[in-house]
Write a protein that holds these residues in place. Structure first.
Motif, short mmCIF file in Angstrom:
data_model
loop_
_atom_site.label_atom_id
_atom_site.label_comp_id
_atom_site.label_asym_id
_atom_site.label_seq_id
_atom_site.Cartn_x
_atom_site.Cartn_y
_atom_site.Cartn_z
N SER A 22 0.78 -1.20 -0.05
CA SER A 22 0.01 -0.03 -0.05
C SER A 22 0.65 1.19 0.05
CB SER A 22 -0.84 -0.08 1.27
OG SER A 22 -0.05 0.13 2.41
N GLY A 23 2.13 1.19 0.32
CA GLY A 23 3.10 2.31 0.40
C GLY A 23 2.89 2.94 1.73
N LEU A 24 2.37 2.42 2.65
CA LEU A 24 2.35 2.93 3.93
C LEU A 24 3.59 2.75 4.59
CD1 LEU A 24 -0.82 1.40 5.53
CD2 LEU A 24 -0.51 3.97 5.38
N VAL A 25 4.53 2.06 4.19
CA VAL A 25 5.96 1.74 4.45
C VAL A 25 6.46 1.30 3.18
CG1 VAL A 25 5.99 1.35 7.20
CG2 VAL A 25 5.28 -0.41 5.46
N PRO A 26 7.12 2.55 2.68
CA PRO A 26 7.78 2.45 1.36
C PRO A 26 9.07 1.89 1.34
CG PRO A 26 7.67 4.68 1.70
CD PRO A 26 6.89 3.81 2.87
N GLY A 27 9.60 1.43 0.02
CA GLY A 27 11.10 1.36 0.01
C GLY A 27 11.79 -0.02 0.82
N TRP A 28 12.78 0.58 1.48
CA TRP A 28 13.69 -0.44 2.57
C TRP A 28 12.84 -0.65 3.84
CZ3 TRP A 28 14.62 1.49 7.12
CH2 TRP A 28 14.46 2.98 7.26
N TRP A 42 5.41 7.48 6.98
CA TRP A 42 6.01 6.13 7.09
C TRP A 42 6.90 6.17 8.06
CZ3 TRP A 42 11.01 4.95 7.15
CH2 TRP A 42 12.03 6.04 6.85
N TRP A 43 7.63 6.88 8.73
CA TRP A 43 8.28 6.54 9.59
C TRP A 43 7.69 6.21 11.06
CZ3 TRP A 43 7.95 10.00 14.04
CH2 TRP A 43 7.54 11.30 13.21
N VAL A 44 6.46 6.80 11.24
CA VAL A 44 5.38 6.33 12.46
C VAL A 44 5.14 4.86 12.13
CG1 VAL A 44 3.37 7.12 13.34
CG2 VAL A 44 4.79 8.85 12.71
N ALA A 45 4.47 4.62 10.92
CA ALA A 45 3.93 3.22 10.78
C ALA A 45 5.11 2.35 11.07
CB ALA A 45 3.60 3.01 9.16
#
Length: 229
Positions: A91-97, A147-150
């Motif tokens: 979903s992109g809530l936590v993207p990339g690495w 994202w960093w909160v998730a």
């Protein structure tokens, strides 16, 4: 209907959760998060009902051919762990690495937790965070944090799975049950409404989900502190 057939029908009802998990997964693969949330919410309701039914009709005695506890754990691992982990990643809530960390960490830690024989407390609560990642991902879809909160929440809750911290079961934990069950139902209704509106921005709903989520996360800790006091 005989007691055996009645008890066996409870197992069939529990097994329905596996089909609901597949429907949720298919929607997640299409990135239809609203439909995924609806199926996960339905599975959440089934999971909340089947336990009381199993105890009411004594399935251990009248339908012992099926291990209801094992059946429930298998389905919970699908709906509580695997699908939410994928949803957080896709979903992109936590993207990339950060997404890779989440999608690998959640199943790894949850597999160990689900196999831990000490996961239940004497008052039918959970010892450690019970791996309810479905509740986290659904709440995050409503709240939409950075994202960093998730990612931070995932790491904190992963650590909490193995910490001496109590988390309530809204139905089985007797202490504060009326309040806990009421707020759990409000949370479920709020998530269902958010999914129905395709997670459209709604400050009031965001506040409602935030408050009820914090209660469900913190109530067990508050009970522990007051017990010691």
């Amino acid at each position: 209907m005989s007691k055996h057939l009645t008890a066996y029908s409870v197992h069939l009802f529990t097994a329905l959760g596996a089909s609901l998990a597949m429907l949720a997964l298919l929607e997640a693969m299409q990135h239809d998060w609203a439909s995924m949330a609806i199926w996960l919410a339905v599975a959440f309701v089934v999971d909340g009902i089947d336990g009381p039914l199993a105890r009411r009709f004594d399935v251990k005695q009248h339908a012992p051919e099926i291990d209801g506890v094992l059946l429930d754990l298998i389905i919970d691992f699908l709906t509580y762990v695997m699908i939410p982990a994928y949803a957080l990643y896709a979903s992109g809530l936590v993207p990339g690495w950060s997404g890779w960390i989440v999608v690998l960490l959640i199943p790894f830690a949850s597999a160990l937790y689900f196999a831990d024989t000490r996961m239940k407390t004497a008052d039918n609560s959970f010892a450690g965070f019970p791996g309810c990642w479905n509740m986290l991902v659904l709440a995050l879809l409503v709240i939409g944090p950075p994202w960093w909160v998730a990612l931070g929440l995932v790491i904190i809750l992963t650590i909490a799975m193995f910490a001496p911290i109590k988390f309530i079961h809204p139905i089985r934990t007797a202490r504060w049950r009326p309040l806990s069950l009421s707020l759990a139902l409000i949370w479920t209704g709020g998530i269902s409404y958010a999914a129905w509106t395709d997670f459209a921005a709604n400050p009031a709903l965001t506040a409602c989900i935030t408050v009820t989520s914090l209660y469900l996360l913190a109530a067990g800790v508050v009970q522990q502190v007051t017990d010691r006091a």
